[in-house]
Design a protein around this motif. Sequence first.
Motif, mmCIF file in Angstrom:
data_model
loop_
_atom_site.group_PDB
_atom_site.id
_atom_site.type_symbol
_atom_site.label_atom_id
_atom_site.label_comp_id
_atom_site.label_asym_id
_atom_site.label_seq_id
_atom_site.Cartn_x
_atom_site.Cartn_y
_atom_site.Cartn_z
ATOM 1 N N LYS A 103 0.724 -1.190 0.090
ATOM 2 C CA LYS A 103 0.104 -0.155 -0.111
ATOM 3 C C LYS A 103 0.663 1.229 0.027
ATOM 4 O O LYS A 103 1.912 1.354 0.579
ATOM 5 C CB LYS A 103 -0.874 0.089 1.209
ATOM 6 C CG LYS A 103 -1.858 -0.985 1.476
ATOM 7 C CD LYS A 103 -2.920 -0.894 2.811
ATOM 8 C CE LYS A 103 -2.102 -0.900 3.881
ATOM 9 N NZ LYS A 103 -3.188 -0.847 5.070
ATOM 10 N N PRO A 104 0.509 2.322 -0.799
ATOM 11 C CA PRO A 104 -0.823 2.483 -1.616
ATOM 12 C C PRO A 104 -0.872 1.887 -2.852
ATOM 13 O O PRO A 104 -1.756 2.272 -3.430
ATOM 14 C CB PRO A 104 -0.752 4.090 -1.638
ATOM 15 C CG PRO A 104 0.784 4.434 -1.793
ATOM 16 C CD PRO A 104 1.444 3.312 -0.817
ATOM 17 N N ASP A 105 -0.039 1.064 -3.318
ATOM 18 C CA ASP A 105 -0.288 0.417 -4.546
ATOM 19 C C ASP A 105 -1.409 -0.546 -4.037
ATOM 20 O O ASP A 105 -1.810 -1.258 -3.016
ATOM 21 C CB ASP A 105 0.873 -0.392 -4.832
ATOM 22 C CG ASP A 105 0.895 -1.174 -6.260
ATOM 23 O OD1 ASP A 105 0.098 -2.231 -6.444
ATOM 24 O OD2 ASP A 105 1.395 -0.607 -7.174
ATOM 25 N N PRO A 106 -2.489 -0.638 -5.349
ATOM 26 C CA PRO A 106 -3.651 -1.279 -5.040
ATOM 27 C C PRO A 106 -3.330 -3.084 -5.087
ATOM 28 O O PRO A 106 -4.314 -3.463 -4.671
ATOM 29 C CB PRO A 106 -4.540 -0.964 -6.155
ATOM 30 C CG PRO A 106 -3.483 -0.637 -7.432
ATOM 31 C CD PRO A 106 -2.445 -0.219 -6.478
ATOM 32 N N ARG A 136 -8.610 4.091 -3.400
ATOM 33 C CA ARG A 136 -8.940 4.934 -4.668
ATOM 34 C C ARG A 136 -8.186 4.206 -5.788
ATOM 35 O O ARG A 136 -8.729 4.175 -6.893
ATOM 36 C CB ARG A 136 -8.260 6.510 -4.365
ATOM 37 C CG ARG A 136 -9.083 7.108 -3.463
ATOM 38 C CD ARG A 136 -10.551 7.530 -3.737
ATOM 39 N NE ARG A 136 -11.303 8.129 -3.093
ATOM 40 C CZ ARG A 136 -12.350 7.697 -2.262
ATOM 41 N NH1 ARG A 136 -12.766 6.530 -2.469
ATOM 42 N NH2 ARG A 136 -12.904 8.560 -1.488
ATOM 43 N N ALA A 137 -6.969 3.889 -5.608
ATOM 44 C CA ALA A 137 -6.180 3.037 -6.598
ATOM 45 C C ALA A 137 -6.707 1.942 -6.898
ATOM 46 O O ALA A 137 -6.809 1.362 -8.248
ATOM 47 C CB ALA A 137 -4.670 2.751 -6.258
ATOM 48 N N ALA A 138 -7.488 1.145 -6.067
ATOM 49 C CA ALA A 138 -8.105 -0.017 -6.447
ATOM 50 C C ALA A 138 -9.382 -0.062 -7.169
ATOM 51 O O ALA A 138 -10.292 -0.682 -7.435
ATOM 52 C CB ALA A 138 -8.118 -0.955 -5.008
ATOM 53 N N ALA A 172 -5.567 6.616 -0.254
ATOM 54 C CA ALA A 172 -5.197 6.339 -1.750
ATOM 55 C C ALA A 172 -5.158 4.967 -2.087
ATOM 56 O O ALA A 172 -5.045 4.578 -3.280
ATOM 57 C CB ALA A 172 -3.560 6.787 -1.573
ATOM 58 N N THR A 173 -5.031 3.875 -1.359
ATOM 59 C CA THR A 173 -4.737 2.448 -1.672
ATOM 60 C C THR A 173 -6.252 2.071 -2.274
ATOM 61 O O THR A 173 -6.565 1.586 -3.256
ATOM 62 C CB THR A 173 -4.543 1.508 -0.670
ATOM 63 O OG1 THR A 173 -3.328 2.005 0.094
ATOM 64 C CG2 THR A 173 -4.319 0.147 -1.084
#
Length: 226
Positions: A150-153, A184-186, A181-182
């Motif tokens: 995280k924050p990568d999905p 939102r990215a997902a 942010a995670t």
Amino acid sequence: MDLSKTRTVLFDLDGTLVDSAPDLTVAVNRMLAERGAEGVTLEQVHGWVGNGTRKLVARALTGRDDGEPPAAELDEALARFLELYSERLFVDSRAYPGAVEGVQALAAAGLHLAVVTNKPRALAAPVIEALGLAEAVPVVVGGDCCAARKPDPAPLLGALEALAMPRAGSLMVGDSAIDVATARAAGIPVVCVPYGYRRGVALADLGADATVERLTELPPLLRVAA
């Protein structure tokens, strides 16, 4: 936002379900003492949690949020920190009020639950067990379970895959800008709690879809029977 179609809830761990800073602080200070370095405060550790153990140790070694010690030094300190922390994962740590009850209520209502954390899985899973939530939360995705954290999905998507559940009808619950942010990215909604480790960001500025004072407020928010 109408969250009544939620069938899957993905929880952050540190700062959302459990205040782990006391035990993290003990391990950090034992590691620093062995290196002849000055200790840090509980307040400092509160501000450093959220980006994984490697970043926590880097901050402890340098005393700076953006500290970057030499790689060899950091590797050595991190290895020792993990040894020390594994000895007392849940001694002074405590579940936040309503956290265990809220999770258990969602599980009893038939929702699919997972924990997604930047903490290594080998350290996160025993905390879930100490909370008495191992049965309610069958999937734990740690910071070492995916190529990115995280924050990568990727960790959220990995948790959904492990649960065999789609993104539609899923929800992230966390305490920080990283969690928002995670989510939102997902491409999924996110609910935040007002406590935890926001690292100086005001609750109103996190940009969550909703907030709850305690996790016992989740079942009525999601319109499921508690």
